[in-house]
Write a protein that holds these residues in place. Structure first.
Motif, PDB file in Angstrom:
ATOM      1  N   MET A 105       0.763  -1.178   0.045  1.00 29.44           N
ATOM      2  CA  MET A 105      -0.098  -0.126   0.250  1.00 29.44           C
ATOM      3  C   MET A 105       0.733   1.251   0.046  1.00 29.44           C
ATOM      4  SD  MET A 105      -3.229   1.044   2.457  1.00 29.44           S
ATOM      5  CE  MET A 105      -2.331   1.268   3.975  1.00 29.44           C
ATOM      6  N   ALA A 106       1.962   1.244   0.786  1.00 26.27           N
ATOM      7  CA  ALA A 106       3.030   2.441   0.857  1.00 26.27           C
ATOM      8  C   ALA A 106       3.506   2.881  -0.543  1.00 26.27           C
ATOM      9  CB  ALA A 106       3.944   2.139   1.918  1.00 26.27           C
ATOM     10  N   ALA A 107       3.726   1.486  -1.336  1.00 22.81           N
ATOM     11  CA  ALA A 107       4.330   1.656  -2.713  1.00 22.81           C
ATOM     12  C   ALA A 107       3.520   2.303  -3.655  1.00 22.81           C
ATOM     13  CB  ALA A 107       5.003   0.506  -3.203  1.00 22.81           C
ATOM     14  N   THR A 108       2.137   1.963  -3.355  1.00 26.07           N
ATOM     15  CA  THR A 108       1.262   2.501  -4.344  1.00 26.07           C
ATOM     16  C   THR A 108       0.871   4.096  -4.045  1.00 26.07           C
ATOM     17  OG1 THR A 108      -0.041   0.333  -4.252  1.00 26.07           O
ATOM     18  CG2 THR A 108      -1.270   2.275  -4.879  1.00 26.07           C
ATOM     19  N   TYR A 109       0.819   4.265  -2.767  1.00 25.24           N
ATOM     20  CA  TYR A 109       0.795   5.676  -2.598  1.00 25.24           C
ATOM     21  C   TYR A 109       1.862   6.465  -2.913  1.00 25.24           C
ATOM     22  CZ  TYR A 109      -3.437   4.897   0.395  1.00 25.24           C
ATOM     23  OH  TYR A 109      -4.554   4.348   0.890  1.00 25.24           O
ATOM     24  N   LEU A 110       3.204   6.281  -2.825  1.00 24.82           N
ATOM     25  CA  LEU A 110       4.126   6.852  -3.008  1.00 24.82           C
ATOM     26  C   LEU A 110       4.427   7.074  -4.590  1.00 24.82           C
ATOM     27  CD1 LEU A 110       6.834   5.190  -0.704  1.00 24.82           C
ATOM     28  CD2 LEU A 110       5.968   7.488  -0.620  1.00 24.82           C
ATOM     29  N   ILE A 111       4.139   5.911  -5.531  1.00 26.30           N
ATOM     30  CA  ILE A 111       4.222   6.019  -6.888  1.00 26.30           C
ATOM     31  C   ILE A 111       3.470   6.848  -7.325  1.00 26.30           C
ATOM     32  CG2 ILE A 111       4.105   4.656  -8.950  1.00 26.30           C
ATOM     33  CD1 ILE A 111       5.298   2.308  -7.311  1.00 26.30           C
ATOM     34  N   THR A 112       1.979   6.634  -6.981  1.00 30.09           N
ATOM     35  CA  THR A 112       1.160   7.623  -7.411  1.00 30.09           C
ATOM     36  C   THR A 112       1.159   9.051  -6.931  1.00 30.09           C
ATOM     37  OG1 THR A 112      -0.668   7.055  -5.724  1.00 30.09           O
ATOM     38  CG2 THR A 112      -0.799   5.769  -7.658  1.00 30.09           C
ATOM     39  N   SER A 113       1.830   9.354  -6.029  1.00 34.50           N
ATOM     40  CA  SER A 113       2.143  10.664  -5.839  1.00 34.50           C
ATOM     41  C   SER A 113       3.102  11.416  -6.170  1.00 34.50           C
ATOM     42  CB  SER A 113       2.159  10.782  -4.269  1.00 34.50           C
ATOM     43  OG  SER A 113       3.304  10.421  -3.861  1.00 34.50           O
ATOM     44  N   GLY A 114       4.012  10.539  -7.068  1.00 35.01           N
ATOM     45  CA  GLY A 114       4.987  11.106  -8.096  1.00 35.01           C
ATOM     46  C   GLY A 114       6.425  10.966  -7.529  1.00 35.01           C
ATOM     47  N   THR A 115       6.429  10.108  -6.176  1.00 35.09           N
ATOM     48  CA  THR A 115       7.621   9.716  -5.801  1.00 35.09           C
ATOM     49  C   THR A 115       8.658   8.942  -6.843  1.00 35.09           C
ATOM     50  OG1 THR A 115       6.826   9.673  -3.765  1.00 35.09           O
ATOM     51  CG2 THR A 115       8.875   8.624  -3.794  1.00 35.09           C
ATOM     52  N   ASP A 116       9.843   9.371  -6.966  1.00 31.70           N
ATOM     53  CA  ASP A 116      10.898   8.540  -8.178  1.00 31.70           C
ATOM     54  C   ASP A 116      10.765   7.197  -7.329  1.00 31.70           C
ATOM     55  OD1 ASP A 116      13.686   8.322  -6.839  1.00 31.70           O
ATOM     56  OD2 ASP A 116      12.747   9.982  -6.002  1.00 31.70           O
ATOM     57  N   ILE A 117      10.840   6.426  -8.607  1.00 29.91           N
ATOM     58  CA  ILE A 117      11.134   4.748  -8.252  1.00 29.91           C
ATOM     59  C   ILE A 117      12.435   4.398  -7.508  1.00 29.91           C
ATOM     60  CG2 ILE A 117      12.424   4.085 -10.377  1.00 29.91           C
ATOM     61  CD1 ILE A 117       9.214   2.522  -9.151  1.00 29.91           C
ATOM     62  N   ARG A 118      13.302   5.149  -7.473  1.00 28.03           N
ATOM     63  CA  ARG A 118      14.398   4.623  -6.560  1.00 28.03           C
ATOM     64  C   ARG A 118      13.982   4.917  -5.291  1.00 28.03           C
ATOM     65  NH1 ARG A 118      19.709   7.373  -9.937  1.00 28.03           N
ATOM     66  NH2 ARG A 118      19.496   5.725 -11.542  1.00 28.03           N
ATOM     67  N   THR A 119      13.612   5.987  -4.920  1.00 30.14           N
ATOM     68  CA  THR A 119      12.908   6.208  -3.417  1.00 30.14           C
ATOM     69  C   THR A 119      12.201   5.176  -2.941  1.00 30.14           C
ATOM     70  OG1 THR A 119      13.290   8.531  -3.600  1.00 30.14           O
ATOM     71  CG2 THR A 119      11.915   7.893  -2.025  1.00 30.14           C
ATOM     72  N   VAL A 120      11.186   4.743  -3.860  1.00 32.22           N
ATOM     73  CA  VAL A 120      10.203   3.768  -3.470  1.00 32.22           C
ATOM     74  C   VAL A 120      11.008   2.445  -3.443  1.00 32.22           C
ATOM     75  CG1 VAL A 120       8.358   2.666  -4.256  1.00 32.22           C
ATOM     76  CG2 VAL A 120       8.330   5.106  -4.904  1.00 32.22           C
ATOM     77  N   ALA A 121      11.760   2.018  -4.153  1.00 39.12           N
ATOM     78  CA  ALA A 121      12.601   0.938  -4.209  1.00 39.12           C
ATOM     79  C   ALA A 121      13.450   0.743  -3.046  1.00 39.12           C
ATOM     80  CB  ALA A 121      13.610   0.652  -5.365  1.00 39.12           C
ATOM     81  N   GLY A 122      13.960   2.027  -2.472  1.00 38.70           N
ATOM     82  CA  GLY A 122      14.604   2.042  -1.222  1.00 38.70           C
ATOM     83  C   GLY A 122      13.839   1.797  -0.107  1.00 38.70           C
ATOM     84  N   LYS A 123      12.612   2.224  -0.020  1.00 38.46           N
ATOM     85  CA  LYS A 123      11.532   2.283   1.201  1.00 38.46           C
ATOM     86  C   LYS A 123      11.054   0.648   1.187  1.00 38.46           C
ATOM     87  CE  LYS A 123      11.407   6.439   2.528  1.00 38.46           C
ATOM     88  NZ  LYS A 123      12.195   6.690   3.875  1.00 38.46           N
ATOM     89  N   LEU A 124      10.982   0.113   0.224  1.00 41.10           N
ATOM     90  CA  LEU A 124      10.757  -1.241   0.041  1.00 41.10           C
ATOM     91  C   LEU A 124      11.918  -2.253   0.302  1.00 41.10           C
ATOM     92  CD1 LEU A 124       8.246  -1.219  -3.099  1.00 41.10           C
ATOM     93  CD2 LEU A 124       7.579  -1.319  -0.805  1.00 41.10           C
ATOM     94  N   GLY A 125      12.819  -1.861   0.422  1.00 44.90           N
ATOM     95  CA  GLY A 125      13.910  -2.824   0.488  1.00 44.90           C
ATOM     96  C   GLY A 125      14.401  -3.493  -0.563  1.00 44.90           C
ATOM     97  N   HIS A 126      13.834  -3.174  -1.861  1.00 43.79           N
ATOM     98  CA  HIS A 126      14.514  -3.673  -3.082  1.00 43.79           C
ATOM     99  C   HIS A 126      15.855  -3.044  -3.403  1.00 43.79           C
ATOM    100  CE1 HIS A 126      10.208  -3.985  -4.424  1.00 43.79           C
ATOM    101  NE2 HIS A 126      10.266  -4.786  -3.730  1.00 43.79           N
ATOM    102  N   ALA A 127      16.878  -4.030  -3.507  1.00 43.42           N
ATOM    103  CA  ALA A 127      18.114  -3.787  -4.186  1.00 43.42           C
ATOM    104  C   ALA A 127      18.255  -2.955  -5.447  1.00 43.42           C
ATOM    105  CB  ALA A 127      19.278  -4.697  -3.695  1.00 43.42           C
ATOM    106  N   ASN A 128      17.393  -3.621  -6.216  1.00 44.10           N
ATOM    107  CA  ASN A 128      17.210  -3.083  -7.584  1.00 44.10           C
ATOM    108  C   ASN A 128      15.856  -2.193  -8.164  1.00 44.10           C
ATOM    109  OD1 ASN A 128      17.175  -3.138 -10.636  1.00 44.10           O
ATOM    110  ND2 ASN A 128      18.793  -4.801 -10.446  1.00 44.10           N
ATOM    111  N   THR A 129      16.065  -1.362  -8.707  1.00 46.74           N
ATOM    112  CA  THR A 129      14.614  -0.508  -9.158  1.00 46.74           C
ATOM    113  C   THR A 129      13.992  -1.445 -10.076  1.00 46.74           C
ATOM    114  OG1 THR A 129      15.876   0.847 -10.832  1.00 46.74           O
ATOM    115  CG2 THR A 129      15.555   1.717  -8.675  1.00 46.74           C
ATOM    116  N   ASN A 130      14.550  -2.353 -10.781  1.00 49.64           N
ATOM    117  CA  ASN A 130      13.773  -3.189 -11.605  1.00 49.64           C
ATOM    118  C   ASN A 130      12.946  -4.132 -11.007  1.00 49.64           C
ATOM    119  OD1 ASN A 130      15.417  -2.347 -13.927  1.00 49.64           O
ATOM    120  ND2 ASN A 130      17.006  -3.996 -13.692  1.00 49.64           N
TER     121      ASN A 130
END
Length: 67
Positions: free
Chosen positions: A1-26
């Motif tokens: 849910m947090a990722a959904t809110y961040l992405i739809t609010s315009g947060t860049d993908i690197r920041t979202v990936a970092g918040k989710l603990g994804h080592a890679n934005t892919n």
């Protein structure tokens, strides 16, 4: 849910990936592609609105100067 809110609010993908603990934005991009496409469309629509407004303002300015 947090990722959904961040992405739809315009947060860049690197920041979202970092918040989710994804080592890679892919990983984030693959999982949330549908949201990214939606965010891209919204951004394009906003830019279109901005450009239309700028053109309208310029036309009004030119009309005033022509008088």
């Amino acid at each position: 849910m947090a990722a959904t809110y961040l992405i739809t609010s315009g947060t860049d993908i690197r920041t979202v990936a970092g918040k989710l603990g994804h080592a890679n934005t892919n990983t984030t991009t693959i999982v949330y592609t549908h949201l990214l496409k939606s965010a891209e469309k919204e951004t394009a629509d906003k830019m279109g609105d901005f450009l239309r407004l700028a053109v309208e303002k310029e036309k009004e300015k030119q009309k005033k100067q022509a008088r």
